[in-house]
Design a protein around this motif. Structure first.
Motif, mmCIF file in Angstrom:
data_model
loop_
_atom_site.group_PDB
_atom_site.id
_atom_site.type_symbol
_atom_site.label_atom_id
_atom_site.label_comp_id
_atom_site.label_asym_id
_atom_site.label_seq_id
_atom_site.Cartn_x
_atom_site.Cartn_y
_atom_site.Cartn_z
ATOM 1 N N LYS A 3 -9.095 11.545 -4.642
ATOM 2 C CA LYS A 3 -10.215 12.440 -4.948
ATOM 3 C C LYS A 3 -10.192 12.846 -6.418
ATOM 4 N N ASP A 4 -9.030 13.245 -6.918
ATOM 5 C CA ASP A 4 -8.929 13.667 -8.313
ATOM 6 C C ASP A 4 -9.300 12.537 -9.273
ATOM 7 N N PHE A 5 -8.830 11.323 -8.973
ATOM 8 C CA PHE A 5 -9.108 10.189 -9.848
ATOM 9 C C PHE A 5 -10.601 9.874 -9.870
ATOM 10 N N TYR A 6 -11.214 9.806 -8.675
ATOM 11 C CA TYR A 6 -12.638 9.452 -8.606
ATOM 12 C C TYR A 6 -13.496 10.543 -9.244
ATOM 13 N N ASN A 7 -13.080 11.783 -9.100
ATOM 14 C CA ASN A 7 -13.846 12.875 -9.695
ATOM 15 C C ASN A 7 -13.729 12.858 -11.216
ATOM 16 N N ALA A 8 -12.525 12.530 -11.737
ATOM 17 C CA ALA A 8 -12.345 12.404 -13.183
ATOM 18 C C ALA A 8 -13.174 11.240 -13.726
ATOM 19 N N TYR A 9 -13.188 10.140 -12.969
ATOM 20 C CA TYR A 9 -14.030 8.991 -13.344
ATOM 21 C C TYR A 9 -15.509 9.389 -13.343
ATOM 22 N N ALA A 10 -15.916 10.158 -12.350
ATOM 23 C CA ALA A 10 -17.312 10.603 -12.253
ATOM 24 C C ALA A 10 -17.679 11.501 -13.423
ATOM 25 N N ARG A 11 -16.752 12.329 -13.844
ATOM 26 C CA ARG A 11 -17.015 13.230 -14.979
ATOM 27 C C ARG A 11 -17.231 12.434 -16.256
ATOM 28 N N ARG A 12 -16.370 11.439 -16.478
ATOM 29 C CA ARG A 12 -16.532 10.616 -17.670
ATOM 30 C C ARG A 12 -17.822 9.808 -17.636
ATOM 31 N N THR A 13 -18.191 9.369 -16.423
ATOM 32 C CA THR A 13 -19.367 8.505 -16.285
ATOM 33 C C THR A 13 -20.661 9.305 -16.307
ATOM 34 N N GLY A 14 -20.645 10.520 -15.721
ATOM 35 C CA GLY A 14 -21.831 11.377 -15.756
ATOM 36 C C GLY A 14 -22.507 11.574 -14.419
ATOM 37 N N PHE A 15 -21.730 11.647 -13.325
ATOM 38 C CA PHE A 15 -22.332 11.965 -12.024
ATOM 39 C C PHE A 15 -21.396 12.896 -11.263
ATOM 40 N N SER A 16 -21.882 13.435 -10.148
ATOM 41 C CA SER A 16 -21.126 14.385 -9.337
ATOM 42 C C SER A 16 -20.698 13.720 -8.036
ATOM 43 N N VAL A 17 -19.539 14.111 -7.538
ATOM 44 C CA VAL A 17 -18.964 13.513 -6.332
ATOM 45 C C VAL A 17 -19.190 14.429 -5.126
ATOM 46 N N ARG A 18 -19.495 13.804 -4.002
ATOM 47 C CA ARG A 18 -19.556 14.537 -2.739
ATOM 48 C C ARG A 18 -18.599 13.888 -1.758
ATOM 49 N N ILE A 19 -17.769 14.701 -1.096
ATOM 50 C CA ILE A 19 -16.819 14.178 -0.123
ATOM 51 C C ILE A 19 -17.562 13.894 1.174
ATOM 52 N N GLY A 20 -17.395 12.679 1.692
ATOM 53 C CA GLY A 20 -18.125 12.274 2.886
ATOM 54 C C GLY A 20 -17.268 12.285 4.132
ATOM 55 N N SER A 21 -17.538 11.363 5.039
ATOM 56 C CA SER A 21 -16.906 11.336 6.350
ATOM 57 C C SER A 21 -15.483 10.802 6.272
ATOM 58 N N THR A 22 -14.762 10.921 7.392
ATOM 59 C CA THR A 22 -13.374 10.468 7.484
ATOM 60 C C THR A 22 -13.221 9.484 8.639
ATOM 61 N N SER A 23 -12.140 8.695 8.575
ATOM 62 C CA SER A 23 -11.721 7.859 9.703
ATOM 63 C C SER A 23 -10.407 8.421 10.213
ATOM 64 N N ARG A 24 -10.246 8.455 11.537
ATOM 65 C CA ARG A 24 -9.040 9.041 12.124
ATOM 66 C C ARG A 24 -8.303 8.035 12.997
ATOM 67 N N SER A 25 -7.032 8.231 13.093
ATOM 68 C CA SER A 25 -6.190 7.366 13.915
ATOM 69 C C SER A 25 -6.492 7.606 15.385
ATOM 70 N N ALA A 26 -6.601 6.526 16.153
ATOM 71 C CA ALA A 26 -6.843 6.655 17.593
ATOM 72 C C ALA A 26 -5.615 7.207 18.304
ATOM 73 N N ARG A 27 -4.450 7.101 17.674
ATOM 74 C CA ARG A 27 -3.213 7.526 18.310
ATOM 75 C C ARG A 27 -2.993 9.029 18.186
ATOM 76 N N ASP A 28 -3.058 9.558 16.980
ATOM 77 C CA ASP A 28 -2.750 10.983 16.786
ATOM 78 C C ASP A 28 -3.851 11.756 16.061
ATOM 79 N N ARG A 29 -5.005 11.152 15.835
ATOM 80 C CA ARG A 29 -6.179 11.786 15.210
ATOM 81 C C ARG A 29 -5.916 12.186 13.757
ATOM 82 N N ALA A 30 -4.888 11.618 13.147
ATOM 83 C CA ALA A 30 -4.634 11.900 11.733
ATOM 84 C C ALA A 30 -5.660 11.167 10.869
ATOM 85 N N ILE A 31 -6.000 11.735 9.717
ATOM 86 C CA ILE A 31 -6.978 11.115 8.815
ATOM 87 C C ILE A 31 -6.339 9.894 8.153
ATOM 88 N N ILE A 32 -6.990 8.747 8.283
ATOM 89 C CA ILE A 32 -6.467 7.518 7.677
ATOM 90 C C ILE A 32 -7.499 6.855 6.763
#
Length: 693
Positions: free
Chosen positions: A74-103
C-alpha cells in the motif's frame, strides 16, 4: 437522525439506546480526515518529517514485484501514485478458504468505477441531500497483489494506464490518499491540543513550520479532525461509560430526558448530546428564535461545548439542549443538528444565529432548510479586530466608525450610504476580508435583519449570562462526567430564577407611570421584565413629535422625530381603522415589542388600548399555558396528528409542567389529582370505544 452509514459497534454490556446512540457518520475512511466512501491509503514514508514530494528513486510496480507485507504494498503504490499524480483507493480483498485470513488485495485509482445510482423507489429519494461532485470516471488503473506460500506479497496484475489527466505536482497534496500527516506533524498537533491551543492557531503554526502548505500534507479543513485524534487518544473509556450511565439514570427519573451518543468505527464514544424534559417543553413556547453557541473548552479533553439557547418570557436565557463535540467538523454539526431536531419533535426554529464558520453554515443549510440563518454580528466584529488590525493601527477612528455604521444603521439604504462614505474616508478597497463580509452583509448586518423575529436573542447581557454558567464550575482538569453534572446543576439554579420571576410577576403588580390605559393593559398582560422594556419605549415616546406627512383614507403617514433633533426621522404608517402600523425602525418585527415611534402615532390618533395583535403570547404572564403558537410565523407547534413517538414525548413534556404546577401547594396537589382521575376516565372511555369498533 442523520441518514449516513452507521458503524457496527460493540457497546458495553447492558447499554441501551437512550433516545439514540448513533454510529459513525463517516462511513469508513481515515477517522482523522472524515469524508465518506472507501478508506484512503495512508502515505507514511517513515521520514519523521512533514509529508511532501518524495525524494527517492522513481519506481513503478511490475508483475512479480515482491513486498514483505500488505502495508508495504500500500505504501509503495501510494508513493508511486503521488509521484504520478493520482489518488489511491483500497478495494476488495481475497481470503483464505481455510482460516479466512486476507491473502489478496486490490488497489485502484480513486476514479475507478462509476457512481451507483439510487433506486427510484427509495424512501430516501425525496429527502434533500447535498450535491456531491462526480469523482468516478471508470479508470482502469489498478494494482493486484497476492500472498504466496513464503509469506511474500507478489504483484499479480498491474494496469498502468489511466483514462483521465494526472494532477500537477503542486496540487497532488489535495488528493484524498495523500492528505495525511507524518508522525512529527501528528506529534505537534497532540502537543498543541494538550496545551489547549486553538485549532486555527495550531494550523498557522504548522504552516509556518512547514514553510509551504504543500509540505504540510494536510488541508486546513482537516485540522479539526486531526485535532480530534489527539483528543480521542486521551478520552478515558471509564469517563465515557460514566457519562452514559448518568444519562441512563436521568432518563429513568425523567421520561422526557433525551440523550444521544455518537460512536465511531473504533467503538469509541465521540459526540454527546443531552436535553431534559423542561428544556424540550420550553422550546415549544420559546423556540421561535434560537442562538447556537460554541463555548470555550472547560474540560480535561478540550472538547467544545455546544449550546442551543433562546429567550423566555422574562427575557432570561433558556437552554434548549447541550452537546460536547470531539471536533467542529461539518459531519459532527450535521449529526448534532439532526439529533437536536429529533429531540424537538422535528420543529425547526423560525430564526437561527450562529458564528460565521464554513462547517457550521454548511450543516445548517443541510438540516434547517426552512430556518432563516444569520451570523452573529458580535462574532464578526471580533474577527474584524484580528483581520483589520493594520487598518486600526493606521486609522485610530476606523474601528469606532466601522462599528457605528454596522450597529446604528436602521435601514438598508442608511447602511449602504454610510458604507460608501466609510469607503471613501478610509479607502479600504484593497482589503479582501472586508469585501468578502460586505458580499454577505444580508446574513449579518442588523439593518438587513430587522424584518426577522429574534426576540433580542443576541444582546450582550445574554452572552455574559451564558459565559457565567461555567464560572468556577469547570476547568481543564474536569472529567466529562463531572462537567455534565456541574452544568446540569447550574441549569437547576436557572430554573429556580425563572420560578422566582414567575412569582414576582404574579404576586407583585407592576407600577404604571402614566394615565394612558394602554400602559395599564401592558402591565396586566406582560411579565414584569417585558413590561419594563415596553414602559421604556412608552415613556421615551413622550420626547418625540409626529408630523403628518401624507393621508390616504384611514391611513396616515407620520414623520416622527425626537424633539429638538431633526437629524434622523422615522416614518410610521398607521391604519387607524384596523389599528395596524409599520415603522422604518422595524422594532416590533425583530423584538416583538412596539417602538416609541408607533406609540406616539397611536397617541396622535387617540388609540387608548393596547391592540391584542401586537401582544406576542411568548412575552405574557400566560406564555406557558394552552396551545402553543409561534407568534412570528403563526405555525402551530403542538400537532396531535404526528407520530406515536411525538405524541408520547409531547404528553411527557406537558406532564412535567403539570407536575410542577400541581405540586406547588397541598390544595393544588389535590386539584391536580382530581383532574388526573377525570382525565384517566376520559382516556379509558375513549380507548374502550375505539376497541369496540
Amino acid at each position: 437522525m442523520d441518514s449516513g452509514v452507521r458503524a457496527a459497534v460493540v457497546l458495553p454490556p447492558g447499554v441501551v439506546r437512550g433516545s439514540a446512540i448513533a454510529g459513525n457518520l463517516n462511513g469508513g475512511g481515515d477517522p482523522r480526515l472524515g469524508g465518506a466512501g472507501d478508506q484512503p491509503a495512508e502515505n507514511q514514508d517513515g521520514s519523521g518529517d512533514f509529508i511532501g514530494p518524495d525524494d527517492g528513486v522513481t519506481l513503478e510496480p511490475y508483475v512479480g514485484m515482491e513486498f514483505d507485507s500488505e502495508e508495504a504494498c500500500k505504501d509503495f503504490y501510494n508513493a508511486y501514485a503521488r509521484r504520478t499524480g493520482f489518488s489511491v483507493r483500497i478495494g476488495s480483498t481475497s481470503r483464505s478458504a481455510r482460516d479466512r485470513a486476507i491473502i489478496g488485495r486490490y488497489f485502484y485509482c480513486s476514479k475507478e468505477g462509476f457512481r451507483q445510482t439510487k433506486n427510484k423507489g427509495d424512501s430516501q429519494e425525496n429527502k434533500k441531500r447535498r450535491v456531491r461532485l462526480v469523482t468516478r470516471e471508470g479508470c482502469p488503473a489498478k494494482l493486484v497483489v497476492r500472498k504466496d506460500g513464503s509469506g511474500k506479497w507478489v504483484v499479480r496484475i498491474f494496469v498502468k494506464d489511466h483514462n483521465h489527466p494526472m494532477v500537477l505536482p503542486n496540487k497532488v497534496q489535495y488528493l484524498r490518499s495523500h492528505r495525511s500527516s507524518s508522525t512529527t506533524a501528528q506529534s505537534l498537533i497532540d502537543n498543541c491540543m494538550e496545551a489547549g491551543v486553538d485549532v486555527n492557531l495550531m494550523m498557522a503554526y504548522l504552516k509556518k513550520e512547514a514553510a509551504r502548505i504543500t509540505k504540510l500534507g494536510i488541508l486546513e479543513r482537516d485540522s479539526g479532525n486531526l485535532a480530534s485524534v489527539a483528543r480521542s487518544k486521551v478520552v478515558e473509556s471509564e469517563d465515557a461509560q460514566a457519562v452514559l450511565d448518568y444519562f441512563k439514570q436521568m432518563q429513568a427519573k425523567n421520561p422526557g430526558f433525551f440523550y444521544a451518543i455518537q460512536v465511531n468505527d473504533e467503538e469509541c464514544m465521540t459526540n454527546f448530546f443531552w436535553v431534559d424534559g423542561r428544556a424540550r417543553t420550553a422550546y415549544k413556547y420559546f423556540g421561535d428564535a434560537v442562538t447556537f453557541i460554541m463555548t470555550h473548552r472547560p474540560n480535561k479533553y478540550k472538547m467544545p461545548c455546544a449550546l442551543f439557547t433562546g429567550l423566555n418570557h422574562h427575557r432570561q436565557t433558556v437552554f434548549f439542549g447541550s452537546a460536547l463535540l470531539l471536533d467542529e467538523s461539518e459531519s459532527s454539526f450535521v449529526w448534532l443538528f439532526n439529533t437536536w431536531l429529533e429531540a424537538m419533535s422535528g420543529h425547526q426554529p423560525f430564526s437561527l444565529i450562529t458564528n460565521q464558520e464554513h462547517a457550521l453554515g454548511a450543516a445548517v443549510a443541510r438540516v434547517f432548510p426552512e430556518t432563516r440563518h444569520f451570523y452573529s454580528v458580535g462574532h464578526i466584529l471580533k474577527k474584524a479586530d484580528e483581520k483589520l488590525s493594520q487598518l486600526y493601527q493606521t486609522h485610530k477612528n476606523f474601528r469606532e466608525d466601522l462599528q457605528k455604521v454596522i450597529q446604528t444603521s436602521e435601514t438598508v439604504d442608511e447602511f449602504e450610504e454610510c458604507w460608501r462614505t466609510l469607503c471613501d474616508a478610509y479607502d479600504f478597497k484593497e482589503n479582501q476580508w472586508i469585501h468578502s463580509q460586505y458580499k454577505i452583509r444580508h446574513k449579518w448586518v442588523p439593518a438587513y435583519l430587522r424584518n426577522t423575529f429574534f426576540g433580542d436573542v443576541s444582546t450582550t447581557e445574554r452572552n455574559d449570562s451564558i459565559n457565567s454558567i461555567f464560572d468556577g464550575s469547570a476547568n481543564v482538569s474536569t472529567s466529562l462526567h463531572d462537567f455534565i453534572m456541574q452544568y446540569d446543576r447550574s441549569l437547576e439554579s436557572r430554573c429556580e430564577k425563572e420560578m422566582h420571576a414567575d412569582f414576582e410577576t404574579n404576586s407583585m403588580p407592576a407600577t404604571v407611570k402614566t394615565a394612558w390605559p394602554l400602559e395599564k393593559d401592558a402591565a396586566e398582560v406582560y411579565t414584569k421584565t417585558v413590561f419594563r422594556k415596553f414602559q421604556e419605549e412608552l415613556l421615551g415616546s413622550l420626547a418625540y413629535i409626529a408630523e403628518v406627512k401624507e393621508k390616504d383614507g384611514t391611513s396616515t403617514t407620520y414623520n416622527v422625530t425626537k424633539f429638538g433633533q431633526k437629524t434622523r426621522a422615522h416614518i410610521v404608517k398607521l391604519d387607524a381603522a384596523n389599528v395596524r402600523a409599520t415603522c422604518t425602525c422595524q422594532m416590533f418585527e425583530y423584538s416583538g415589542l412596539l417602538c416609541r415611534h408607533v406609540l406616539i402615532a397611536f397617541r396622535m390618533q387617540n388609540i387608548l388600548r393596547l391592540p391584542s395583535h401586537y401582544v406576542l403570547k411568548r412575552f405574557t404572564k400566560n406564555a406557558k399555558f394552552g396551545i402553543v403558537v409561534d407568534g412570528s410565523s403563526g405555525r402551530l407547534l403542538v400537532d396531535c396528528e404526528e407520530s406515536f413517538t411525538f405524541r408520547f414525548n409531547d404528553i411527557c413534556n406537558l406532564g412535567i409542567k403539570f407536575a410542577e404546577d400541581g405540586s406547588a401547594s397541598a390544595d393544588l396537589y389535590r386539584v391536580a389529582l382530581h383532574a388526573l382521575d377525570r382525565a384517566f376516565e376520559d382516556v379509558a372511555r375513549m380507548k374502550m370505544a375505539q376497541l369496540s369498533h
